[in-house]
Design a protein around this motif. Structure first.
Motif, short mmCIF file in Angstrom:
data_model
loop_
_atom_site.label_atom_id
_atom_site.label_comp_id
_atom_site.label_asym_id
_atom_site.label_seq_id
_atom_site.Cartn_x
_atom_site.Cartn_y
_atom_site.Cartn_z
N CYS A 37 0.83 -1.21 0.00
CA CYS A 37 0.00 0.00 0.00
C CYS A 37 0.86 1.26 0.00
O CYS A 37 1.99 1.27 0.49
CB CYS A 37 -0.91 -0.02 1.23
SG CYS A 37 -2.10 1.34 1.30
N GLY A 62 -4.07 0.75 -1.21
CA GLY A 62 -4.50 -0.57 -0.79
C GLY A 62 -3.50 -1.69 -1.07
O GLY A 62 -3.64 -2.78 -0.54
N ARG A 64 -3.35 -3.07 -3.99
CA ARG A 64 -4.24 -3.95 -4.73
C ARG A 64 -3.64 -4.48 -6.03
O ARG A 64 -2.81 -3.80 -6.66
CB ARG A 64 -5.57 -3.22 -5.05
CG ARG A 64 -6.32 -2.66 -3.84
CD ARG A 64 -6.57 -3.69 -2.74
NE ARG A 64 -7.17 -4.93 -3.16
CZ ARG A 64 -8.48 -5.18 -3.18
NH1 ARG A 64 -9.32 -4.25 -2.77
NH2 ARG A 64 -8.94 -6.36 -3.55
N SER A 66 -4.32 -4.43 -9.05
CA SER A 66 -4.94 -3.76 -10.19
C SER A 66 -4.25 -4.22 -11.47
O SER A 66 -3.16 -4.80 -11.44
CB SER A 66 -4.75 -2.25 -10.04
OG SER A 66 -3.36 -1.97 -10.03
N HIS A 89 -0.82 -6.24 2.35
CA HIS A 89 -1.78 -5.22 2.78
C HIS A 89 -1.48 -4.91 4.26
O HIS A 89 -0.49 -5.37 4.80
CB HIS A 89 -3.21 -5.71 2.55
CG HIS A 89 -3.53 -5.92 1.08
ND1 HIS A 89 -4.74 -6.37 0.63
CD2 HIS A 89 -2.76 -5.75 -0.03
CE1 HIS A 89 -4.71 -6.46 -0.70
NE2 HIS A 89 -3.53 -6.09 -1.11
N LEU A 139 -11.49 0.11 -5.57
CA LEU A 139 -10.79 -1.03 -4.96
C LEU A 139 -10.72 -0.94 -3.44
O LEU A 139 -9.68 -1.19 -2.83
CB LEU A 139 -9.38 -1.19 -5.57
CG LEU A 139 -9.31 -1.30 -7.10
CD1 LEU A 139 -7.86 -1.46 -7.56
CD2 LEU A 139 -10.16 -2.43 -7.63
N ILE A 141 -11.58 -1.95 0.50
CA ILE A 141 -11.32 -3.21 1.22
C ILE A 141 -12.31 -3.36 2.37
O ILE A 141 -12.55 -2.42 3.12
CB ILE A 141 -9.86 -3.21 1.76
CG1 ILE A 141 -8.87 -3.30 0.59
CG2 ILE A 141 -9.64 -4.36 2.76
CD1 ILE A 141 -7.41 -3.21 0.99
N ASN A 144 -9.03 -7.14 5.51
CA ASN A 144 -7.71 -7.12 4.87
C ASN A 144 -7.07 -8.49 4.68
O ASN A 144 -6.20 -8.63 3.81
CB ASN A 144 -6.77 -6.07 5.47
CG ASN A 144 -6.58 -6.23 6.96
OD1 ASN A 144 -6.72 -7.32 7.49
ND2 ASN A 144 -6.28 -5.14 7.62
N SER A 147 -8.80 -9.44 1.35
CA SER A 147 -8.30 -8.70 0.18
C SER A 147 -6.94 -9.24 -0.26
O SER A 147 -6.64 -9.26 -1.46
CB SER A 147 -8.22 -7.19 0.47
OG SER A 147 -7.27 -6.91 1.48
N ASP A 151 -6.39 -10.85 -3.95
CA ASP A 151 -5.38 -10.28 -4.85
C ASP A 151 -4.35 -11.31 -5.26
O ASP A 151 -3.91 -11.32 -6.42
CB ASP A 151 -4.73 -9.04 -4.21
CG ASP A 151 -5.66 -7.83 -4.30
OD1 ASP A 151 -6.78 -7.97 -4.81
OD2 ASP A 151 -5.23 -6.73 -3.89
N PRO B 128 -10.59 -7.26 -8.70
CA PRO B 128 -10.39 -5.82 -8.71
C PRO B 128 -9.73 -5.33 -9.99
O PRO B 128 -8.89 -6.02 -10.56
CB PRO B 128 -9.46 -5.58 -7.52
CG PRO B 128 -8.77 -6.88 -7.29
CD PRO B 128 -9.73 -7.94 -7.72
#
Lengths: 193, 193
Positions: A37, A62, A64, A66, A89, A139, A141, A144, A147, A151, B128
């Motif tokens: 993050c 986050g 994330r 992506s 995370h 995105l 959460i 955690n 998430s 991911d 995501p």
């Protein structure tokens, strides 16, 4: 000059004055990458013991997985030789404090152009990373550990990701500085390797 | 356990043993954000003088103003109060060493699924940041001053970005550790503020 800009430039001048890392090669010396993050409380170099030259560090809101984070990971593997990845995370993440609906509300009052509505942006298609017509998924959460699992799964199942690369899932605890493994996330990697 | 995983956990245990930052608030104490490259040689905390809690750090391959980086910057501003942003690319960047065509060639031989061609991925839409049907733009760089200017412009002109936020453009020199301003990029900010 703003105070922040002046402080950053002064800190950089001090760093450069003692700089002795000018001969490091481009590929990460320890052959791994961290996705984590952007949170200000996280210093991945400190919490994971990285010196300059050791590892790729990818950061976003986050931590994330992506499309852009996966773009970076695929480049990291294919062109620069990383062979293990960490998804990290953390506790007390800002991404747990809002929802897409709240963000749309916050943004609704401050849009620059009439052609954008509060759902997100309609990109013009110019410049890097354009995603014309897409609405923004912020995105956020809920949980955690969940998430991290999601991911790692998304990365693991991605068609451009090598099937056998180890991917470790962790949560960084901002109160203690400790990395806590999300075993179920790490197992996603092991199971399909 | 892999050697890297063991090293990271040992380094983390040492960091956590002396940890005294457990009470930092979530919003960055110095109210700014940095967008920079994932390159292993870059340590933004060191080159810009950041302690834990000071500033958001967003990193991807190239330090590019992708949609995901802009997602992160907008969250950084709207929810967590940053009020100045830095875009920092660097010399000898891996993103200057290849093109989309080269990447497609490298990937062509190692695709996991027959439904993906060498141009990039066709996302399933799950998870995501999905971007169904998009091809990958790898966001390669030809000239790192030009890429800083382009990215500052893309951020500045984005409909969800506040019009008056200062955005500073820099190149980090991996040989000297020095930040060198790209004045034309910083002016993009100043002119439209």
């Amino acid at each position: 000059m703003s105070q922040i800009l002046e402080e950053v430039l002064n800190a950089n001048a001090a760093y450069a004055a003692d700089f002795d890392k000018g001969d490091l090669p481009m590929p990460p010396g320890r052959n791994f990458a961290v996705l984590t993050c952007m949170d200000a409380r996280l210093d991945p170099a400190k919490y994971a013991g990285l010196a300059e030259g050791d590892a790729h560090v990818i950061r976003n809101a986050g931590g994330r997985a992506s499309d852009d984070a996966i773009r970076s990971l695929v480049i990291s593997y294919k062109l620069l030789g990383t062979r293990e990845w960490f998804v990290i995370h953390h506790t007390d993440c800002g991404m747990e404090t809002f929802t897409d609906e709240i963000m749309r509300g916050l943004l609704a009052s401050s849009l620059k152009t009439a052609s954008v509505d509060a759902s997100g942006w309609h990109d013009s298609g110019e410049g890097p990373g354009s995603a014309e017509g897409n609405y923004v998924d912020w995105l956020t959460i809920n949980d955690n550990a969940q998430s991290v699992i999601e991911d790692v799964k998304r990365i693991r199942r991605h068609p451009l990701v090598p099937g056998d690369i180890p991917i470790y899932g962790f949560i960084y605890d901002v109160r203690t500085g400790r990395l806590v493994e999300v075993a179920e996330a790490t197992r996603v990697g092991a199971a399909s390797a």
